[in-house]
Write an enzyme that holds these catalytic residues in place. Structure first.
Site, PDB file in Angstrom:
ATOM      1  N   GLU A 193      38.662  41.462  42.516  1.00 33.46           N
ATOM      2  CA  GLU A 193      39.630  40.529  41.938  1.00 33.46           C
ATOM      3  C   GLU A 193      39.201  39.110  42.271  1.00 33.46           C
ATOM      4  OE1 GLU A 193      44.475  39.713  42.010  1.00 33.46           O
ATOM      5  OE2 GLU A 193      43.603  41.419  43.076  1.00 33.46           O
ATOM      6  N   GLY A 194      39.283  38.223  41.287  1.00 30.84           N
ATOM      7  CA  GLY A 194      38.900  36.832  41.498  1.00 30.84           C
ATOM      8  C   GLY A 194      39.839  35.898  40.770  1.00 30.84           C
ATOM      9  N   GLY A 195      39.488  34.622  40.779  1.00 30.04           N
ATOM     10  CA  GLY A 195      40.339  33.614  40.159  1.00 30.04           C
ATOM     11  C   GLY A 195      40.481  33.791  38.662  1.00 30.04           C
ATOM     12  N   MET A 196      39.433  34.362  38.019  1.00 29.38           N
ATOM     13  CA  MET A 196      39.464  34.520  36.569  1.00 29.38           C
ATOM     14  C   MET A 196      39.971  35.890  36.135  1.00 29.38           C
ATOM     15  SD  MET A 196      38.622  31.697  35.152  1.00 29.38           S
ATOM     16  CE  MET A 196      38.261  32.178  33.472  1.00 29.38           C
ATOM     17  N   LYS A 247      41.064  40.347  37.237  1.00 24.66           N
ATOM     18  CA  LYS A 247      40.687  41.577  37.930  1.00 24.66           C
ATOM     19  C   LYS A 247      39.578  42.274  37.141  1.00 24.66           C
ATOM     20  CE  LYS A 247      45.344  42.450  39.772  1.00 24.66           C
ATOM     21  NZ  LYS A 247      46.476  43.406  39.814  1.00 24.66           N
ATOM     22  N   LYS A 257      37.220  43.280  32.486  1.00 25.02           N
ATOM     23  CA  LYS A 257      37.886  42.154  33.153  1.00 25.02           C
ATOM     24  C   LYS A 257      39.203  41.885  32.438  1.00 25.02           C
ATOM     25  CE  LYS A 257      35.667  38.347  34.521  1.00 25.02           C
ATOM     26  NZ  LYS A 257      35.045  36.995  34.521  1.00 25.02           N
ATOM     27  N   ASP A 316      28.840  26.874  36.583  1.00 24.98           N
ATOM     28  CA  ASP A 316      29.242  27.489  37.851  1.00 24.98           C
ATOM     29  C   ASP A 316      28.167  28.448  38.362  1.00 24.98           C
ATOM     30  OD1 ASP A 316      30.938  27.799  40.022  1.00 24.98           O
ATOM     31  OD2 ASP A 316      32.049  29.457  39.116  1.00 24.98           O
TER      32      ASP A 316
END
Length: 576
Positions: free
Chosen positions: A49-52, A54, A70, A164
């Site tokens: 899981e990340g900022g953008m 799951k 995602k 990024d």
């Protein structure tokens, strides 16, 4: 809804055990696990899981293959910009179709309106994980940098800036060289290895797309502080060189094990990228070849103009070091007949599996096997005969539905394959044009440099003439005639001046020609980009009808499976 963790079939809440393998059914902790998205993708387990969003391990049902899915966190749906950025990732990557960029298979919204992206499932480690073990060898680091550059070249030519790049977005997989190109070939000097390390660039979630509206305020800094380019921090123009700066940070870290400007408080770190110079790489690790140190330090220049102009020039610089061997990429050509023919078995480049592979058994086959085991029992228990008959009818219906879905899936696979092949050929053409532009721009800059030098020389000669003519001491008193010596000197200067201006006209002609050629190549690239976008849109449109049919069949299938689940529970109670 309950699921069987062994066969991954879904059952109604009144069921307790899987009728196929006897496993106790569970209600998943994550509400997405077990769900089928868009009637084609079953979510198997949560990976990270990340900022953008799951990311889940999943199974594409029609055609069958393992995928990563995602999903945007539902709580971020209210943020319009966040949702647009999430969908932009799918749009940015889908058209590129490059071997060093994670492949996007699908992107859309669930029935609840939640965006999702379906990607290839990668087996391996991130560069971030590898760096936890310490610095990499020089040869390995350069090979990874070249692979990243090979991805960035066409990406930048498409008008896309990643923004990024960092070790967490660089994924390393091991593949067999035969699987990569269908033939055994040498890879970057590692002749004895059967497997090679293969780079995949991930996460274009905050990518900047030329000709698309900007989603972030110019005053908002977007990116990872430890790898962000100074011009992005200052709200300046986002350039391909911005990605190359981030690449320099990655290269620095790979070679010496430390970040060029450290980590810590994000605000302090981003300001360091603007105001402070990193410690020279040679000082950090004297064993690194000096020429390689120069390349990395040039990438870390504060002024984008002082960095390498593009990824293609950088690739050449890396190969010129002689640390790795250049791998020639062959562009495959196909006859018209071959273009329409689907491969019987399409090998994935991700051949080394580090997780157990997913079973792809169809639901109707499981129910057929289940019914076969109940025949003897049903003869002994008369009241179950009616149940068995209904279950057989439903299983036959389920078989028909799944066969239709499979046929629809094969049509979608064919459309995807044809679209992918067309885009791949165009990408090769775009890459070739971008490389040609890179070469011509290098020649253009050399020509411009010579012109600047010639203009400077001409200006000096002009100043010398003016000085001589204005100097009264050089003019004789008798009749104010200029001496022979002065005239000879003026003649010599004039000849030099004329010679310089002839060279200037020649270089100006070369410069103008190059400028026209570059403009023409830029136009050709823009046409290819438009055609790629058009093919992508046409492919989506062609698939739409089949996807809608699969979705309709999935609703019918769901009803059948729910009824079968209920009947199997009743049958189980009767047997007891």
């Amino acid at each position: 809804m309950k699921i069987c963790v062994k066969c991954r079939e879904n059952f109604t809440d009144d069921s307790n055990f899987c009728p196929f393998d006897g496993t106790k059914l569970e209600i998943p902790d994550d509400p997405w696990v077990g769900k089928i998205i868009n009637s084609r993708y079953q979510i198997v387990e949560k990976l990270t899981e990340g900022g953008m969003g799951k990311i889940y391990r999943g199974l594409q049902l029609y055609p069958e293959r393992e995928v990563a899915i995602k999903i945007l966190p539902p709580e971020r749906l209210k943020e319009k910009t966040f949702k647009e950025r999430f969908m932009r990732e799918g749009m940015a990557v889908a058209m590129i179709r490059h071997e060093h960029i994670i492949e996007i298979f699908d992107a859309g919204e669930t029935d609840e309106g939640i965006p999702y992206i379906v990607m290839e499932f990668l087996h391996g480690n991130s560069l971030e994980d590898e760096l936890l073990k310490g610095p990499l060898s020089v040869k390995r680091a350069v090979s990874i940098l070249i692979d990243i550059c090979e991805a960035l070249g066409p990406v930048h030519a498409m008008g896309i800036i990643h923004r990024d790049l960092k070790p967490g977005n660089i994924f390393l997989v091991k593949i067999n060289r035969k699987d990569r190109n269908g033939r055994n070939e040498k890879n970057n000097g590692n002749e004895g290895d059967e497997d090679e390390e293969f780079v995949k660039v991930l996460d274009f979630g905050i990518a900047f797309l030329r000709d698309q509206p900007r989603l972030t305020d110019k005053n908002l800094v977007v990116g990872t502080p430890e790898y962000i380019a100074p011009e992005i921090v200052l709200g300046g123009k986002i350039l391909p060189q911005s990605d190359l700066y981030s690449l320099g940070c990655i290269g620095y870290e790979m070679l010496c094990g430390s970040l060029p400007l450290g980590s810590g408080n994000p605000a302090e770190v981003v300001l360091k990228h603007v105001n402070e110079k990193p410690v020279p790489l040679q000082n950090m690790n004297p064993d690194i070849p000096p020429e390689l140190c120069k390349i990395i330090m040039r990438l870390l220049e504060k002024d984008p103009k002082k960095r390498y102009p593009d990824a293609y020039v950088l690739i050449k610089a890396f190969y010129d070091l002689g640390l790795v061997k250049k791998t020639e990429i062959e562009i495959e050509t196909k006859t018209e007949a071959e273009k329409m023919e689907l491969p019987v078995e399409k090998k994935s480049i991700l051949s080394n599996r580090m997780m157990p592979s997913l079973s792809l058994t169809s639901s109707h086959k499981r129910w057929e096997e289940f019914l076969a085991t109940t025949k003897d029992l049903s003869n002994e228990i008369g009241k179950s005969l009616e149940l068995i008959n209904e279950m057989e009818t439903l299983t036959a219906k389920l078989t028909k539905i799944e066969k239709e879905q499979f046929a629809m899936g094969k049509e979608i696979e064919k459309i995807d394959f044809e679209g992918s092949e067309s885009i791949s050929r165009l990408r090769h053409a775009l890459n070739a044009l971008a490389m040609e532009i890179s070469e011509k721009k290098s020649i253009f800059m050399e020509t411009k440099s010579r012109l600047d030098e010639l203009n400077s020389m001409a200006l000096m000669e002009e100043r010398e003439v003016k000085k001589m003519l204005q100097d009264k001491e050089l003019i004789q008193d008798e009749g104010e005639r200029i001496s022979y010596g002065i005239m000879s000197k003026l003649e010599k200067i004039s000849r030099n001046w004329i010679s310089i201006y002839e060279k200037i006209r020649e270089e100006e002609s070369i410069k103008d020609k190059l400028q026209n050629e570059i403009s023409d190549l830029d136009y050709q690239i823009s046409q290819i980009r438009q055609r790629m976008e058009s093919i992508e849109a046409e492919t989506l449109q062609k698939k739409k009808g089949f996807e809608e049919k699969i979705k309709y069949l999935e609703e019918e299938k769901k009803k059948v499976k729910e009824r079968l689940s209920t009947l199997s529970s009743i049958f189980g109670r009767n047997v007891k």
